[in-house]
Design an enzyme around this catalytic site. Structure first.
Site, mmCIF file in Angstrom:
data_model
loop_
_atom_site.group_PDB
_atom_site.id
_atom_site.type_symbol
_atom_site.label_atom_id
_atom_site.label_comp_id
_atom_site.label_asym_id
_atom_site.label_seq_id
_atom_site.Cartn_x
_atom_site.Cartn_y
_atom_site.Cartn_z
ATOM 1 N N CYS A 64 -10.391 -3.771 -4.411
ATOM 2 C CA CYS A 64 -11.138 -2.955 -5.372
ATOM 3 C C CYS A 64 -12.501 -2.655 -4.769
ATOM 4 C CB CYS A 64 -11.295 -3.715 -6.690
ATOM 5 S SG CYS A 64 -12.410 -2.945 -7.882
ATOM 6 N N CYS A 108 -12.179 4.347 -4.763
ATOM 7 C CA CYS A 108 -11.620 3.416 -5.744
ATOM 8 C C CYS A 108 -10.149 3.261 -5.398
ATOM 9 C CB CYS A 108 -11.789 3.965 -7.166
ATOM 10 S SG CYS A 108 -10.901 3.035 -8.445
#
Length: 248
Positions: A72, A179
């Site tokens: 992440c 992302c």
């Protein structure tokens, strides 16, 4: 016994990172943790993101993982250094937007759009990656990760929303996916640009970094040592014990 490698994200985004890791390291076993209890990370205060990320790391290391991958971008720029400090003897690999590879390959007069979460957009680490290079145009998409999470079985429905984001950047040379969830929309972005766009995703780089760290630490699984497995876990409530340790 060969110990597994832990991979975590707030939801399905990190599965792309897991795929790259498993492909590059076919002898390794993995545990994937989707922190749905705290999804999405990108809109939360950095203190809350750090607590959630630490809780995931704590859980994976308690399951005897020999290394973890923070799959992440938001959790990496917010909490990776803190996690490395707390687990100074463990292998901790983060995922960062592929800004530097993009900068190296951009044309002199070209520019790239870096699509990121709000938390990544405002982070000091992301600003350091940009190196004040004006050819990288950062754009925060606060709701996009959650939209992808809830639309993962019907990604094309996001076409109109994404077309609006990139409308003013039709002459961009490249797009940086900042992302892990954004890997799911890579094909839509290509279509928006008529296929004439280069897309940078940090997942492959994270997998290569993991391989390197395992090798230099003597932790890499040997061929035929065991049958590789992948185990999937998910949170549905906050991991209070780990968060309490974070605060102490």
């Amino acid at each position: 016994m060969v110990r597994p490698i832990g991979v975590f994200d707030s939801g399905v985004g990190g599965l792309n990172v897991l795929k790259h890791c498993a492909k590059l390291l076919p002898e390794e076993s993995f545990i994937y943790l989707a922190d749905k209890a705290n999804m999405p990370y990108g809109n939360k205060p950095k203190e809350e993101i750090a607590r959630a990320a630490y809780a995931c790391a704590d859980t994976l290391f308690s399951l005897n993982c020999k290394a973890i991958v923070i799959a992440c971008n938001t959790a990496t720029v917010t909490a990776a250094e803190q996690i490395r400090s707390l687990y100074s003897t463990r292998v901790v690999v983060g995922l960062e937007p592929a800004v530097r590879p993009c900068i190296k390959e951009l044309g002199r007069r070209g520019y790239a759009v870096a699509l990121v979460t709000s938390a990544t957009f405002s982070s000091e680490r992301f600003r350091m990656l940009l190196e004040n290079d004006k050819r990288i145009v950062p754009i925060a998409a606060p709701e996009l990760a959650m939209m992808i999470e809830s639309s993962k079985d019907d990604i094309p429905r996001l076409n109109q929303y994404l077309s609006g984001i990139f409308r003013d950047y039709s002459d961009a040379e490249a797009v940086i996916l900042g992302c892990s969830h954004y890997s799911y929309i890579a094909d839509i972005i290509r279509d928006i640009y008529g296929g004439n766009i280069k897309i940078y995703d940090g997942a492959e780089g994270a997998a290569r970094r993991l391989k390197y760290c395992l090798e230099i630490s003597g932790l890499a699984a040997q061929k035929g040592e065991t049958k590789p497995t992948i185990r999937f876990l998910s949170t549905y409530k906050k991991m209070q014990n780990a968060e309490s340790r974070m605060q102490n």
